[in-house]
Design a protein around this motif. Structure first.
Motif, PDB file in Angstrom:
ATOM      1  N   UNK A 232      55.607  39.554  34.110  1.00 43.42           N
ATOM      2  CA  UNK A 232      54.632  38.460  34.048  1.00 43.42           C
ATOM      3  C   UNK A 232      54.558  37.859  32.654  1.00 43.42           C
ATOM      4  N   UNK A 233      54.792  38.709  31.642  1.00 43.59           N
ATOM      5  CA  UNK A 233      54.760  38.234  30.256  1.00 43.59           C
ATOM      6  C   UNK A 233      56.065  37.567  29.837  1.00 43.59           C
ATOM      7  N   UNK A 234      57.024  37.455  30.776  1.00 44.30           N
ATOM      8  CA  UNK A 234      58.268  36.771  30.464  1.00 44.30           C
ATOM      9  C   UNK A 234      59.288  37.602  29.730  1.00 44.30           C
ATOM     10  N   UNK A 235      59.187  38.930  29.823  1.00 43.04           N
ATOM     11  CA  UNK A 235      60.077  39.792  29.059  1.00 43.04           C
ATOM     12  C   UNK A 235      61.435  39.999  29.709  1.00 43.04           C
ATOM     13  N   UNK A 236      61.596  39.619  30.995  1.00 42.97           N
ATOM     14  CA  UNK A 236      62.912  39.782  31.602  1.00 42.97           C
ATOM     15  C   UNK A 236      62.860  39.835  33.110  1.00 42.97           C
ATOM     16  N   UNK A 237      64.026  40.137  33.699  1.00 39.24           N
ATOM     17  CA  UNK A 237      64.184  40.306  35.131  1.00 39.24           C
ATOM     18  C   UNK A 237      63.921  41.761  35.490  1.00 39.24           C
ATOM     19  N   UNK A 238      63.351  41.999  36.673  1.00 41.91           N
ATOM     20  CA  UNK A 238      63.097  43.378  37.088  1.00 41.91           C
ATOM     21  C   UNK A 238      63.319  43.501  38.587  1.00 41.91           C
TER      22      UNK A 238
END
Length: 298
Positions: A232-238
């Motif tokens: 949600x914070x835009x840190x990556x794909x999961x």
């Protein structure tokens, strides 16, 4: 003379747990009181049911046969009581459950709260833990587990299927672009979910065959809620179980990618010990959870 129910239940719990201490804890009694009940049952029957040592409790040959017959008789009694109680729409008593943390928070607890609102006499003790708990030793009536079942001594009932999907925030897509094939993940920041086996090797169905792709990144954890927050914070794909992210996807806070390349699915099971009496109240919980998971698309 017919043995009192309390003596039969004491014996069954000792047989199930292999321990006077664990059985006493489960019944909320002292070890000495429980031991006296089993001893009284043996004297009443005129046979030895258990071998007692300082390290373990095992059943005699007569004890093993008596355990099976007694368990079946008490299950029939439970069914009779439940059938009568259903006339008053009552599910009563304590049910102890162990479940994975995120599944428990997002689905099990809300479903259980709904059932408890319908049955004021129902009590629930639920332990949320991503490590596999000892069902018998922990005194649980049932366990919910996701994935491959490794313990052949447990009885299982499949409640649904856990789907997995790759998601990220709209902001991440705007900055890094959308991957079009699984191989594109090697150029992206991927968040590793340690609970899903090889966390940095994601598997996809490509042209009818399973293909493993390296999904490297700087963040790795065993907590799905933490990875959801990072996404949600835009840190990556999961790549997470869909039940963790489906609300965010519906609200547009997260976006699914690579949907045309399925990831492996996993079974969702309710487990019981093979020798345990599953009370009617526990069966009512399982039935309610099964209906809940079906409504939610598992």
């Amino acid at each position: 003379m017919r043995p009192p129910l309390e003596e039969l239940e004491a014996f069954l719990l000792v047989a199930e747990t292999g321990s006077f201490t664990k059985a006493a804890q489960r019944l909320g009694l002292s070890k000495s009181v429980l031991s006296r009940r089993v001893g009284a049952l043996e004297r009443r029957l005129g046979v030895q049911l258990v071998h007692r040592t300082t390290h373990a409790v095992t059943l005699t040959e007569l004890g093993t046969g008596f355990q099976e017959r007694t368990r079946k008789a008490l299950e029939d009694l439970d069914d009779a009581v439940d059938a009568s109680s259903r006339g008053a729409a009552a599910v009563r008593g304590l049910v102890r459950i162990t479940a994975p943390t995120n599944l428990g928070v997002l689905h099990v607890l809300p479903a259980i709260a709904e059932l408890m609102a319908q049955h004021e006499g129902l009590e629930i003790d639920i332990e949320l833990n991503d490590r596999y708990a000892d069902i018998v030793g922990g005194g649980f009536d049932l366990a919910l587990r996701i994935g491959e079942l490794k313990d052949s001594t447990l009885v299982s009932r499949r409640l649904g299927t856990v789907h997995r999907a790759v998601v990220c925030s709209p902001d991440y897509l705007a900055r890094r672009g959308r991957p079009s094939t699984p191989s594109d993940l090697e150029a992206h920041e991927c968040l590793a979910y340690a609970n899903m086996g090889a966390a940095d090797q994601w598997r996809f169905l490509v042209d009818g065959e399973w293909k493993a792709v390296r999904a490297g990144g700087r963040l790795r954890t065993n907590d799905g809620a933490a990875l959801r927050a990072a996404a949600l914070a835009g840190r990556g794909l999961v790549g997470l179980p869909a039940f963790i992210t489906q609300g965010d996807v519906q609200a547009g806070r997260l976006v699914r990618v690579l949907e045309e390349f399925p990831m492996p699915e996993a079974g969702l099971f309710a487990l019981f010990h093979s020798s345990a009496r599953l009370p009617g109240r526990a069966r009512a919980v399982v039935e309610h959870l099964g209906a809940h998971f079906q409504r939610m698309g598992f």
